[in-house]
Design a protein around this motif. Structure first.
Motif, PDB file in Angstrom:
ATOM      1  N   SER A 215       4.576   3.982  -8.575  1.00  6.90           N
ATOM      2  CA  SER A 215       5.454   2.903  -9.031  1.00  6.90           C
ATOM      3  C   SER A 215       4.577   1.676  -9.255  1.00  6.90           C
ATOM      4  CB  SER A 215       6.507   2.611  -7.959  1.00  6.90           C
ATOM      5  OG  SER A 215       5.873   1.994  -6.850  1.00  6.90           O
ATOM      6  N   PRO A 216       5.084   0.669  -9.986  1.00  7.70           N
ATOM      7  CA  PRO A 216       4.267  -0.551 -10.188  1.00  7.70           C
ATOM      8  C   PRO A 216       3.811  -1.164  -8.863  1.00  7.70           C
ATOM      9  CG  PRO A 216       6.187  -0.588 -11.616  1.00  7.70           C
ATOM     10  CD  PRO A 216       6.367   0.600 -10.716  1.00  7.70           C
ATOM     11  N   THR A 217       4.699  -1.150  -7.863  1.00  3.84           N
ATOM     12  CA  THR A 217       4.346  -1.748  -6.558  1.00  3.84           C
ATOM     13  C   THR A 217       3.245  -0.946  -5.880  1.00  3.84           C
ATOM     14  OG1 THR A 217       6.682  -2.223  -6.411  1.00  3.84           O
ATOM     15  CG2 THR A 217       5.371  -2.661  -4.455  1.00  3.84           C
ATOM     16  N   GLU A 218       3.394   0.371  -5.942  1.00  7.94           N
ATOM     17  CA  GLU A 218       2.369   1.226  -5.309  1.00  7.94           C
ATOM     18  C   GLU A 218       1.016   1.058  -6.007  1.00  7.94           C
ATOM     19  OE1 GLU A 218       5.210   4.970  -3.870  1.00  7.94           O
ATOM     20  OE2 GLU A 218       4.352   4.946  -5.891  1.00  7.94           O
ATOM     21  N   ALA A 219       1.070   0.977  -7.322  1.00  7.06           N
ATOM     22  CA  ALA A 219      -0.179   0.818  -8.081  1.00  7.06           C
ATOM     23  C   ALA A 219      -0.842  -0.507  -7.719  1.00  7.06           C
ATOM     24  CB  ALA A 219       0.118   0.879  -9.575  1.00  7.06           C
ATOM     25  N   GLU A 220      -0.012  -1.544  -7.616  1.00  4.10           N
ATOM     26  CA  GLU A 220      -0.534  -2.873  -7.276  1.00  4.10           C
ATOM     27  C   GLU A 220      -1.164  -2.863  -5.878  1.00  4.10           C
ATOM     28  OE1 GLU A 220       1.671  -7.039  -6.866  1.00  4.10           O
ATOM     29  OE2 GLU A 220       1.985  -6.036  -8.783  1.00  4.10           O
ATOM     30  N   GLU A 221      -0.505  -2.165  -4.991  1.00  2.00           N
ATOM     31  CA  GLU A 221      -1.006  -2.084  -3.621  1.00  2.00           C
ATOM     32  C   GLU A 221      -2.345  -1.346  -3.581  1.00  2.00           C
ATOM     33  OE1 GLU A 221       0.427  -3.869  -1.564  1.00  2.00           O
ATOM     34  OE2 GLU A 221      -0.780  -3.323   0.166  1.00  2.00           O
ATOM     35  N   ALA A 222      -2.428  -0.306  -4.402  1.00  2.00           N
ATOM     36  CA  ALA A 222      -3.676   0.463  -4.454  1.00  2.00           C
ATOM     37  C   ALA A 222      -4.824  -0.402  -4.958  1.00  2.00           C
ATOM     38  CB  ALA A 222      -3.497   1.683  -5.357  1.00  2.00           C
ATOM     39  N   VAL A 223      -4.506  -1.299  -5.884  1.00  2.00           N
ATOM     40  CA  VAL A 223      -5.537  -2.225  -6.374  1.00  2.00           C
ATOM     41  C   VAL A 223      -5.895  -3.221  -5.276  1.00  2.00           C
ATOM     42  CG1 VAL A 223      -6.062  -4.024  -8.062  1.00  2.00           C
ATOM     43  CG2 VAL A 223      -4.780  -1.986  -8.761  1.00  2.00           C
ATOM     44  N   ARG A 224      -4.892  -3.678  -4.577  1.00  2.00           N
ATOM     45  CA  ARG A 224      -5.121  -4.689  -3.538  1.00  2.00           C
ATOM     46  C   ARG A 224      -6.019  -4.163  -2.412  1.00  2.00           C
ATOM     47  NH1 ARG A 224      -2.340  -9.185  -2.541  1.00  2.00           N
ATOM     48  NH2 ARG A 224      -0.561  -8.589  -3.780  1.00  2.00           N
ATOM     49  N   ILE A 225      -5.826  -2.907  -2.068  1.00  2.00           N
ATOM     50  CA  ILE A 225      -6.637  -2.373  -0.959  1.00  2.00           C
ATOM     51  C   ILE A 225      -7.935  -1.752  -1.459  1.00  2.00           C
ATOM     52  CG2 ILE A 225      -4.615  -1.916   0.485  1.00  2.00           C
ATOM     53  CD1 ILE A 225      -4.983   1.073  -0.164  1.00  2.00           C
ATOM     54  N   GLY A 226      -8.147  -1.776  -2.779  1.00  2.00           N
ATOM     55  CA  GLY A 226      -9.444  -1.338  -3.286  1.00  2.00           C
ATOM     56  C   GLY A 226      -9.528   0.126  -3.649  1.00  2.00           C
ATOM     57  N   ARG A 227      -8.403   0.848  -3.522  1.00  2.00           N
ATOM     58  CA  ARG A 227      -8.450   2.265  -3.868  1.00  2.00           C
ATOM     59  C   ARG A 227      -8.576   2.422  -5.379  1.00  2.00           C
ATOM     60  NH1 ARG A 227      -4.939   6.501  -4.546  1.00  2.00           N
ATOM     61  NH2 ARG A 227      -3.044   5.297  -4.236  1.00  2.00           N
TER      62      ARG A 227
END
Lengths: 281, 438
Positions: B86-98
């Motif tokens: 989801s957009p939120t999950e994708a954003e979170e993945a970017v935030r944590i560096g994955r």
């Protein structure tokens, strides 16, 4: 008191100790005399718990074995290799080792100062060890063994590679340790050191005790005869005798004697007698 | 405990007196951090001409056109695409560096794709870490290129296109091979196209002051801007303060410092054995674990101090503002613990100082290579990134960056810290078991 009973130790195919037993009484300097590779250092290492014997027992008094930390507190060791930190000063080295034995700050300072004075290094107390001569390092190595005031002191070849001045200082210190009531175990392959210093000597070769006793006992029983050489105008006469004083008394009465020389047997002769080899072989 | 501390303090004192060791544990990492920070200054410290950038593609349009475009991105060699987020999950993945970015195909994408000459353009939103500005530009370029495929940039420049239309018409008229029956049809097509472009050009020139900006002109041309790529920052900095290249290079410097400390302590432990001082420690009334604990505490204290000092320098001199001091402290503590374990293992398998030096640098450099300690992982091929999970350097970097600019929460920090503590604990246990004091 230190008792080693029937110690066996092998390193692969090499037998380092083959049933070595010793009883070292308290308050004496006990010499372990033998050539390099005889098993002296292995004996010391087992006695202080650095090595486990394949079989046999070690008793450091009152049934104490060196595996127990409180028993090891009763031992001070000056290893054959100089075990000091080159980049620390003499005082820092002693302070560090004293900490390992739980000495408090004032105790550490007091002991370090006293021992530095005792080994003649007070003026170099704040110099790094890497600038010291071999003899100075040896003396500091010995001081580090005494920080916690141990009743048993093991000195493993403490004079190896030192100058005569340091050697004399170390021998003198060993005597003074004995005079303080400590038991000193002194390993060496220098026959004259053992003869000069030790109250009792065990001659070790190939991991076994060949003989043990006072120097006089060993020399008297195993050293062979004294040699009296009489110098006259006709030449020198060599006489082997068990009674050199009596022999001299008889020979000096004869005319034409220009000089005499008496060679008493020593531990070298004892070793030669026991092994057929010289200590220096 | 007193004896353990005594060993630790002694080792720290010895390390400080070893000028070469101190240089490689502190000044060399500082030089690395400052040098590369200056080199990458202004570039955000990240991104570049690498291939296989890990990104998420999120299709919010769910039409055949958006699916086709997503497929095109998945097939692109420059990207390594993750889907199904989801957009939120994708954003979170970017935030944590994955992931390095997320590409969101917004609703209306398919409809815009079907009528490219008028109406709203295809809208794509990029979410990227603002500290990786160069990478963001690269991603934008890749996405735009694929969006423009099948269209042409000349649609954004009517004047240029009119010239090309007229030239084509002249060529057609001169072409004797074209059947006579076809000529009127082509004449009619080119004239109509030219007429339309003239209208657009005049309309664009009608508003003074704005025609100078081609992008604005293209935008005003309505259907002539077939795609709109907007970039949104997924800021790892809750405070919103800007970061700089040193925020990236100092964590790497810290890693080098930790490697230097770990190796330095491993060598000191080997030296204790070869030079006989370990013998004196063993004769003292200490257990084997107390001796090793003393070494571990010393190594931990020095490693953590070097890391903390480097980060203080980063803060004071280079204005690197950690997003969370607590998270950064946790990252430093866990990384230091990990390197203590590595130190123990290196010391256990090294029989001599020379062997320790050679083996130590070999192992540590390998770990740095595959863990992003030398070249950032986004520049590495996919298999190296996959392999990097075995390198503690990767996890240490992730944890440190989490505290410096990624704004990790406690839950996010738990993963890299857990891995670091696991590696450290296992290495220490194995090393302590293998270590032979004689």
């Amino acid at each position: 008191m230190l008792r080693l009973s029937n110690l066996h130790k092998r390193f692969g195919q090499v037998v380092a100790l083959g049933g070595l037993s010793l009883h070292i009484p308290a308050g004496c300097i006990f010499g372990l005399l033998g050539p390099n590779g005889a098993g002296k250092t292995t004996t010391i290492s087992i006695a202080v718990g650095l090595l486990a014997p394949d079989s046999g027992e070690v008793d450091l008094g009152h049934g104490g074995t060196p595996e127990r930390a409180e028993v090891r507190r009763r031992i001070g060791v000056a290893p054959q290799a100089i075990a000091l930190y080159d980049d620390l000063t003499a005082r820092e080295n002693l302070d560090f080792f004293a900490r390992l034995y739980g000495l408090s700050g004032p105790q550490r300072r007091e002991r370090a100062d006293a021992l530095l004075a005792r080994v003649g290094l007070s003026d170099r107390a704040d110099h790094r060890v890497k600038g010291f001569s071999g003899g100075m390092k040896r003396r500091l190595n010995l001081a580090a063994a005494l920080l916690h005031d141990p009743p048993i002191v093991l000195l493993d070849e403490p004079t190896a590679g030192v100058d005569p001045q340091s050697r004399n200082a170390i021998l003198e210190m060993a005597r003074s340790l004995r005079d303080e009531g400590r038991t000193v175990v002194y390993t060496t392959h220098y026959m004259e050191e053992a003869q000069r210093l030790c109250d009792r000597v065990a001659i070790i070769d190939r991991g076994r005790v060949l003989a043990e006793g006072t120097v006089e006992q060993l020399v008297g029983t195993l050293g062979g005869s004294s040699v009296v050489t009489i110098q006259t105008d006709e030449g020198d006469t060599r006489i082997e005798t068990a009674d050199p004083v009596g022999e001299l008394g008889r020979r000096l009465a004869a005319p034409g004697v220009r000089g005499v020389r008496v060679e008493r047997p020593d531990l070298e002769a004892v070793f030669l007698h026991l092994t057929g080899r010289s200590l220096r072989d | 405990m007193n004896a353990v501390l005594a060993i630790a303090i002694k080792d720290i004192r010895l390390l400080l007196r070893d000028r070469m060791g101190f240089f490689f544990s502190f000044f060399f990492p500082l030089l690395i951090a400052v040098f590369f920070g200056v080199v990458f200054r202004g570039g955000g410290g990240g991104g570049g001409a690498g291939s296989g950038i890990p990104v998420a593609v999120v299709d919010l349009d769910n039409t055949a056109e958006s699916a086709a475009f997503a497929a095109k991105l998945i097939a692109a060699s420059e990207l390594e695409v993750t889907t199904g987020l989801s957009p939120t999950e994708a954003e979170e993945a970017v935030r944590i560096g994955r992931l390095r970015g997320s590409i969101v195909l917004l609703p209306g994408f398919g409809e815009a794709r079907r009528r490219p000459f008028w109406g709203e353009p295809m809208s794509i939103e990029l979410a990227v870490d603002p500290s990786r500005a160069a990478l963001a530009s690269m991603l934008e370029g890749v996405v735009t290129r694929h969006a423009f495929e099948g269209l042409s940039e000349m649609f954004a420049d009517p004047a240029k296109m009119r010239g090309q239309v007229r030239e084509s018409m002249d060529q057609m008229r001169r072409d004797g091979s074209l059947p006579r029956a076809m000529r009127p049809a082509f004449e009619m097509f080119f004239n109509a196209l030219d007429s339309m472009l003239q209208t657009v050009q005049e309309d664009s020139a009608g508003e003074p002051g704005e025609a100078a900006d081609p992008a604005q002109a293209a935008a005003r041309a309505g259907g002539w801007q077939p795609v709109r790529v907007s970039t949104r920052a997924v800021s790892a900095r809750p405070s919103g303060l800007p970061t700089n290249s040193f925020a990236l290079t100092f964590p790497q410097g810290v890693i080098w410092g930790m490697m230097g400390c770990a190796l330095g302590f491993a060598i000191t432990l080997v030296m204790e054995r070869t030079r006989g001082t370990l013998l004196r420690l063993r004769i003292a009334p200490l257990s084997r674990m107390q001796i090793l604990a003393g070494k571990a505490v010393g190594c931990f204290m020095v490693t953590a101090s070097v890391a903390a000092t480097l980060m203080v320098i980063a803060r004071v001199v280079f204005q690197v503002q950690p997003t969370s001091v607590i998270m950064l402290a946790a990252a430093i503590a866990c990384s230091s613990a990990c390197f203590v374990g590595i130190m123990m293992l290196l010391a256990a398998v090294s029989r001599t100082e020379a062997a320790g030096n050679g083996l130590g640098w070999g192992v540590l450099l390998l770990m740095a290579m595959i863990g992003g300690g030398m070249v950032p992982l986004e520049f590495m091929p996919g298999f190296i990134r996959t392999l990097s999970v075995v390198s503690p350097i990767r996890w240490s970097l992730l944890a440190l960056e989490g505290g410096v600019f990624r704004g990790f929460s406690m839950a996010q920090m738990a993963a890299p810290c857990g891995v670091l503590l696991g590696i450290g604990g296992m290495s220490f246990a194995v090393g302590a078991r293998l270590f032979r004091p004689d």
